[in-house]
Design a protein around this motif. Structure first.
Motif: not given
Length: 402
Positions: A60, A63, A66-67, A98, A101-102, A104-106, A108-109
């Motif tokens: 994560y 920067t 992952e995306e 958290d 939270k993180y 879910d971001k993984h 998504e990315h």
């Protein structure tokens, strides 16, 4: 490409994994700025898969990594051909909420519904693990595995060996990731930790196999000559990788590859990977090189940039790179590297700017005494000549921009 089997689940993992922290870009700090040469990164990822690499490691806090990885895998329909590894940013987590939270971001990315190999990033001691247990991390991981969102649950480690051994016994981990190379054989988890994890049947992923490239490009001349004398057909990088592939406890060796040539070379080395491939003579050569390297290297910095940004503006990795170059290669090269690396920008980053706040040391995976080391760097480089260069260099920077 050679493969090694995960004894826990039978996954066939490429011995060479793609480390995505140092993706190709226009800056030496791309891993934390997100400034990538997207076309080159796409070509490298696709080429890596075509050549048999099936393990990709990101995080994560890298920067943009992952995306771009997720985007390329989706664009070329490669997701089901690879194992994705990413990491929970423990340094950003403040409460149990958290974790979701993180995570879910993984997803998504990376544009995926599952993480094949999920790590707690830089889990370094039992105190942190106990806090996570208070947050319900065991139950959280079990639920994610039941839901199929996490296939393997592990941790990456930077810390003291006794803490690593305690963590191994604290939970039934699926795998782990450690820093390990021939110069770090007894550093952090070390060979003792490697073997202890293997005894438990855990795959072990290796990071920093070449110490941030220093065992490939910044070896002292005497060390390079020792390698050449033993086998002129092998590069220093090949020696470093072969030392790791020689060990049966090593499952995947991660390498950050920014150029097609690096990828080709590393794949070629991996194609010959075999357990016990080194002779006793080979091992003696590596021991000689290790001794030469350690005698010349002053600061054990891998250039990971976890210490950055510095509140005072010091470019800590650039300072240490130049300092090590001064002792491992030559004083003149170190001095040039220092001037270029710390003065030729809009915001100078020389060691003398340090205010000794200690923030950097809180985040350094190597546990380096950064403040004391920066003082040594300043004493070495920041004499009268440097003061003159400091006054003149901004003029050249402004001229270059115009």
């Amino acid at each position: 490409m050679k493969y090694r089997i995960n004894p826990r689940n039978g996954d066939r993992l490429s011995v060479l994994g793609f480390g995505c922290m140092r993706f190709a870009g226009d800056s030496i700090v791309t891993s934390f700025s997100g400034r990538f040469d997207t076309k080159k990164v796409e070509q490298l990822i696709v080429s890596a898969v075509e050549q048999g690499i099936n393990y990709f490691d990101t995080a994560y806090i890298y920067t943009g990594s992952e995306e771009i990885l997720g985007s390329v895998l989706q664009k070329h329909d490669l997701r089901d051909q690879v194992y994705l590894a990413t990491k929970m940013p423990l340094i950003l987590c403040r409460r149990a909420e958290d974790l979701d939270k993180y995570f879910d971001k993984h997803l998504e990315h990376l544009q995926t519904d599952r993480i094949d190999y999920y790590l707690l990033h830089m889990l370094g001691d039992m105190k942190t693990w106990n806090t996570l247990c208070d947050w319900g991390i065991k139950e959280w991981a079990a639920e994610k595995k039941r839901a199929g969102q996490i296939r393997n649950f592990g941790f990456s480690f930077h810390g003291a060996q006794e803490e690593f051994l305690a963590l191994l016994d604290a939970y039934d981990w699926d795998f782990c990731q450690i820093q390990y190379n021939y110069s770090d054989e007894n550093y952090q988890a070390g060979v003792t930790g490697l073997k202890a994890a293997a005894v438990k049947g855990m795959p072990v992923m290796i990071m920093e196999p070449l110490l941030g490239g220093k065992l490939a490009k910044n070896l002292p001349k005497a060390a390079v000559e020792r390698f050449k004398e033993a086998d002129p057909t092998l590069s220093p990088a090949a020696w470093g990788f072969r030392w790791l592939y020689d060990q049966p406890e090593v499952t995947v060796v991660l390498s950050g590859m920014n150029e097609p040539e690096q990828l080709e070379d590393n794949v070629r080395i991996a194609d010959s990977a075999a357990v016990r491939m080194l002779t006793e003579t080979d091992q003696a050569v590596i021991r000689d090189v290790r001794d030469i390297f350690k005698a010349s290297y002053k600061v054990h910095c891998t250039g990971c940039h976890y210490c950055m940004p510095c509140p005072a503006g010091v470019d800590i990795p650039a300072c240490f790179t130049a300092y090590n170059t001064r002792y491992s290669i030559s004083k003149s090269q170190g001095l040039i590297q220092y001037y270029v690396g710390t003065l030729m920008s809009d915001r100078p980053g020389y060691a003398g700017l340090c205010r000794e706040c200690g923030k950097c040391e809180q985040h350094c995976p190597q546990g380096l005494p950064i403040r004391d080391s920066l003082k040594a760097v300043a004493r070495e480089f920041e004499g009268p000549l440097f003061k003159g260069a400091k006054a003149v260099m901004p003029l050249f920077v402004r001229k270059k921009k115009t």
